[in-house]
Design an enzyme around this catalytic site. Structure first.
Site: not given
Ligand code: UDX
Length: 444
Positions: A35, A120, A145, A264, A275
């Site tokens: 990365k 989170t 996001l 949704f 997520c």
């Protein structure tokens, strides 16, 4: 400002690239050498619209550097923690990386530096970590996001949540994000994301200042509520299937009530990704720790997990799948990403293969990532046409534009059978039927 961002996943890399484009001096830190090398050579470590361009811009301007060590922390005014929180086998989040980052920050960052948690985490984590990073000022700034639209979402957000017990620090963090908004036109041009000036001007929406604990809870419960909406739509879809109503019409009808909203509420094979499933199971486990019954989310999870099997069984009632040739188009958890984590499309391919069908699967971006989760007898192909060739049945499992835009006549001419299964309700039912094919959707 001098900023260090720990963790170069979706959230960390996007945050680093945006802050660098806004003129800050940013070091993106990751223990994964690949990365670090990718970012330093001007590329994103994964596929995300516009991000390569933004990283290259950051490298050219010398505002962005990636590093495998923590040397930059000593000079940083603000440190973002964006490391992963994988889930434990019982569904609770594993906070090993989060805890390690806090210890590193405590030992290397200067006194008074701002330590912002973007990952989170369960409610109460910040209070615990503040005791570790005693000399720094802790804040929670949850990220909303979406994968695939990360840069657009960062410029065009509904609200910014800043949880901090120190008002001055909260305002400093707000100013950092406002600086991204101010650089919005440049970011839009460099990343070629095609926002209109109006969309950029509409920026700078509401900032909501809260306590650390409230911010932590806002993040998981926002995602849980969206998951709840999807599972609600899917429950109604099952009833629509039995009663003959049309789920699209029903959801348009209820979604036009402002108190409910239309987004949704698209029924289909359910949610997946890095997520929703994790945030929902994390919320359930935190609630249990606090002695609170979150049965409403357990029900939403069960319903979600039932959807791939429900759709396949619906098809098996029309045609037995054993020994059939079945095309599965789409493996990513949603269109626009190479991410196939917890993807219901992968579940569909595996359930069909477990029923004894020969499965031919294709995804424009996720073939490689999905391979390890697919049954070994699922064949991966490099185009929709090769997967469709001589198929008895096709499952359109992820709503990629290339599947929606492929003329139905082409499905018909390539396939030897007639059954088109629209797992995301993204095809034109009437057109499929006009072509003489059999349409099977979800609640339609
Ligand atoms: C989500 C949240 O939207 C974002 O705010 C948070 O920061 C991270 O989690 P993401 O996981 O990228 O983002 O995907 P999202 O676009 O929200 O979709 C999640 C899943 O729900 C996908 O599998 C999608 O196909 C499914 N979905 C979405 C539905 O099945 N029906 C819908 O109506 C909407």
């Amino acid at each position: 400002m001098n900023i260090s961002v720990i963790g170069s996943g979706y959230v960390g890399t996007t945050t680093s690239a945006l802050l660098a484009a806004a003129g800050h001096s940013v070091t993106a830190i990751d223990i994964d050498e690949a990365k670090v090398e990718a970012i330093n050579s001007g590329k994103a470590p994964f596929y995300e619209t516009g991000l390569d361009l933004l990283i290259a811009y950051g490298r050219e301007s010398k505002n962005l550097t990636a590093s495998g060590d923590y040397d930059s922390l000593g000079a940083a005014d603000v440190i973002f923690s964006c490391v992963g929180t994988p889930d434990n086998p019982d569904g609770s989040p594993n906070l090993r990386f989060i805890n390690e980052v806090a210890k590193t920050v405590a030992s290397k960052a200067k006194a008074g530096a701002i330590f912002v948690q973007k990952s989170t985490v369960p409610v109460g984590t910040g209070e615990r970590l503040s005791l570790v990073t005693k000399d720094q000022i802790y804040a929670s700034n949850p990220e909303f996001l979406r994968e695939g639209t990360a840069i657009t979402d960062s410029l065009n957000y509904d609200r910014l949540i800043i949880g901090c017990n120190d008002q001055k620090t909260a305002q400093t963090i707000e100013r950092l994000f406002k600086s991204i908004n101010e650089a919005g036109k440049d970011i839009n041009r460099v990343a070629e994301i095609g926002l209109t000036n109006e969309q950029i001007k509409e920026n700078g929406h509401e900032t909501i200042f809260t306590s650390v604990k409230s911010a932590e809870l806002i993040k998981v419960t926002a995602n849980a509520f969206l998951a709840l909406k999807i599972s609600f739509a899917n429950s109604v879809a099952k009833l629509a299937d039995k009663s003959g109503a049309d789920i699209g019409e029903v959801m348009n009808g209820i979604g036009s009530d402002n108190r409910i909203g239309r987004s949704f509420l698209n029924a289909g094979r359910g949610y997946g990704g890095g997520c929703f499933p994790k945030d929902v199971s994390g919320l359930i486990s935190v609630a249990i720790d606090h002695g609170v019954d979150f049965g409403i989310m357990t029900a939403a999870t069960d319903l979600n997990e039932s959807m791939p099997g429900y759709i396949v069984n619906k098809v098996a009632e029309v045609v037995p799948l054993k020994n059939k040739s079945v095309a599965v188009l789409g493996l990513a958890f949603k269109a626009g990403t190479s991410d196939s984590r917890k993807s219901p499309s992968v579940d569909i391919a595996n359930i069909v293969s477990d029923m004894g069908a020969k499965v031919l699967a294709y995804d424009p971006q996720a073939n490689e990532e999905a391979a390890e989760d697919l049954n070994s007898d699922v064949t991966l192909l490099d185009s929709a046409a090769t997967a469709l060739k001589n198929a008895d049945v096709v499952f359109v499992a992820t709503d990629w534009p290339e599947f929606k835009d492929l003329p139905i006549e082409q499905y018909k001419s390539l396939m030897s059978g007639k059954i088109v299964v629209d797992c995301m309700n993204c095809l034109d039912k009437a057109e499929v039927e006009r072509c003489g094919l059999t349409y099977i959707g979800v609640g339609r």
